[in-house]
Design an enzyme around this catalytic site. Structure first.
Site, mmCIF file in Angstrom:
data_model
loop_
_atom_site.group_PDB
_atom_site.id
_atom_site.type_symbol
_atom_site.label_atom_id
_atom_site.label_comp_id
_atom_site.label_asym_id
_atom_site.label_seq_id
_atom_site.Cartn_x
_atom_site.Cartn_y
_atom_site.Cartn_z
ATOM 1 N N LYS A 171 14.555 -5.656 4.895
ATOM 2 C CA LYS A 171 14.422 -6.514 3.849
ATOM 3 C C LYS A 171 15.372 -6.283 2.873
ATOM 4 O O LYS A 171 16.287 -5.423 2.851
ATOM 5 C CB LYS A 171 13.311 -5.681 2.972
ATOM 6 C CG LYS A 171 12.048 -6.460 2.876
ATOM 7 C CD LYS A 171 11.042 -5.833 2.227
ATOM 8 C CE LYS A 171 9.995 -5.076 3.097
ATOM 9 N NZ LYS A 171 10.627 -3.907 3.785
ATOM 10 N N GLU B 143 2.335 0.633 13.822
ATOM 11 C CA GLU B 143 2.454 1.762 12.787
ATOM 12 C C GLU B 143 1.220 1.909 11.774
ATOM 13 O O GLU B 143 0.415 0.952 11.680
ATOM 14 C CB GLU B 143 3.856 1.684 12.215
ATOM 15 C CG GLU B 143 4.086 0.562 11.351
ATOM 16 C CD GLU B 143 4.863 0.880 10.239
ATOM 17 O OE1 GLU B 143 4.472 1.893 9.623
ATOM 18 O OE2 GLU B 143 5.782 0.233 10.026
HETATM 19 N N1 PSU Z 1 8.974 -1.972 5.274
HETATM 20 C C1 PSU Z 1 8.112 -2.753 5.072
HETATM 21 N N2 PSU Z 1 6.817 -2.078 5.180
HETATM 22 C C2 PSU Z 1 6.559 -0.893 5.012
HETATM 23 C C3 PSU Z 1 7.784 0.040 5.266
HETATM 24 C C4 PSU Z 1 9.097 -0.556 5.483
HETATM 25 O O1 PSU Z 1 8.114 -3.903 4.840
HETATM 26 O O2 PSU Z 1 5.391 -0.496 4.941
HETATM 27 C C5 PSU Z 1 7.501 1.429 5.678
HETATM 28 C C6 PSU Z 1 7.925 1.552 7.240
HETATM 29 O O3 PSU Z 1 6.873 2.717 7.844
HETATM 30 C C7 PSU Z 1 9.257 2.333 7.309
HETATM 31 C C8 PSU Z 1 9.228 3.010 6.087
HETATM 32 O O4 PSU Z 1 9.236 3.051 8.285
HETATM 33 O O5 PSU Z 1 8.573 2.211 5.061
HETATM 34 C C9 PSU Z 1 10.632 3.397 5.583
HETATM 35 O O6 PSU Z 1 10.672 3.943 4.621
HETATM 36 P P1 PSU Z 1 11.859 4.774 3.806
HETATM 37 O O7 PSU Z 1 12.734 3.836 3.240
HETATM 38 O O8 PSU Z 1 11.498 5.934 2.754
HETATM 39 O O9 PSU Z 1 12.445 5.586 5.092
#
Ligand code: PSU
Ligand code: MN
Length: 306
Positions: A163, A26
């Site tokens: 996380k 990604e």
């Molecule tokens: N967790 C990480 N690093 C990231 C992300 C999540 O440790 O860069 C990014 C990923 O692309 C994930 C997104 O799909 O954040 C999720 O965002 P949200 O919580 O807004 O859905």
């Protein structure tokens, strides 16, 4: 043929034609998850780890409204230019059509990357951590689109768990409610990204063969067609002890008052990087490499079986 404007790198196109193993990566982790220029160095390293395992990396992003599956050198340069000129968008699943019509550039989150990987015929995707159910979800209703994508899109996502900025028990329960299989790679405990532990159990899996076989079965049965999550604990030598990271996360969450929506996850990651004096970034890189290594082995296994 997909109606999405997918542009393959030469390397990915020939791998697809020859049926060779491909691993999706990604780009939100590059555009929003890690600081530049370290982010690009990390991406290059992840691609090298993939190739060293005999697998072709397909880094997925949006560039000028095109869906790139595999970034070539010139694409990375343009991506960086865009980042410095006007900033990059964080593109989740629902944002893809508008991003195409407005010719945007940006990082694709786990949900958007899953869709584009699937449309390109790629079955395995390695990342750091998935989005999930945020703490205080009872009030904020903040549940990542990543969960929706895992419910709908048949791609295996290799990650280091969820996380602790999230509500991990609620995330696991939601994955279960949506009937999304979650396995722990050589562990009985669901890992929590920076730490190998979380205090929560996960179904253990010790061989990639059964995992690949079960994914093929799952994909073949219409009623069971969905994603799959493989949780791979961070290497021991790089982990941040659970109790310690909990304290740092509490501080990061305090500083996030008033931040919501798609800004929240990048904000928390950045706050943690500062509070931990860069330690969280080093851990993030180590677990990414570890996931890309495991994802590559899995991509190879699946390409042998299918
Ligand atoms: N967790 C990480 N690093 C990231 C992300 C999540 O440790 O860069 C990014 C990923 O692309 C994930 C997104 O799909 O954040 C999720 O965002 P949200 O919580 O807004 O859905
Ligand atoms: Mn959210």
């Amino acid at each position: 043929m997909s109606i999405l404007p997918i542009v393959f790198s030469e390397e990915v196109r020939s791998a697809l034609n020859e049926g060779r193993a491909i691993l999706a990566l990604e780009s939100t982790v590059i555009s929003h998850g890690l600081p530049y220029p370290l982010s690009i160095e990390v991406l290059n390293e992840l691609e090298s780890v993939t190739r060293a395992n005999g697998v072709v990396p397909a880094t997925i992003c949006l560039l000028d409204g095109k869906c790139l599956v595999g970034m070539q050198e010139r694409d990375k340069e343009r991506f960086i230019d865009k980042m410095q000129d006007e900033g990059l968008s964080k593109i989740a699943l629902r944002d893809i059509p508008m991003a195409i019509s407005q010719k945007k550039s940006g990082g694709t989150t786990v949900s958007a990357t899953m869709l584009l990987a699937h449309k390109a015929g790629i079955k395995v995707f390695a990342t750091g951590g998935i989005g999930g159910v945020h703490r205080n979800w009872q009030d904020s209703k903040d549940i990542s689109m990543d969960i929706k994508a895992l419910e709908d899109i048949p791609v295996i996502v290799v990650c280091a768990g969820a996380k602790a900025i999230l509500d991990i028990p609620a995330t696991l329960e939601t994955l279960e409610s949506k009937s999304i299989p979650v396995y722990g790679w050589q562990t009985d405990e669901f890992p929590s990204f920076y730490s190998r532990e979380s205090g929560l159990k996960v179904e253990r899996i010790d061989d990639l063969d059964s995992l690949a076989q079960s994914f093929i079965l799952q994909t073949a049965i219409t009623e069971l067609r969905r994603g799959m999550l493989l949780a791979n604990p961070i290497p021991k030598e790089s982990e941040i002890p659970f109790e310690r990271i909990q304290l740092l996360i509490e501080d990061a969450l305090k500083s996030a008052k008033g931040i919501s929506g798609k800004e929240l996850t990048p904000f928390l990651l950045d706050a943690l990087a500062h509070i931990s004096d860069g330690e969280s970034v080093q851990a993030n890189i180590a677990l990414l490499k570890n996931n890309v290594h495991l994802g590559s082995l899995l991509a190879r296994k699946l390409s042998q079986l299918s």
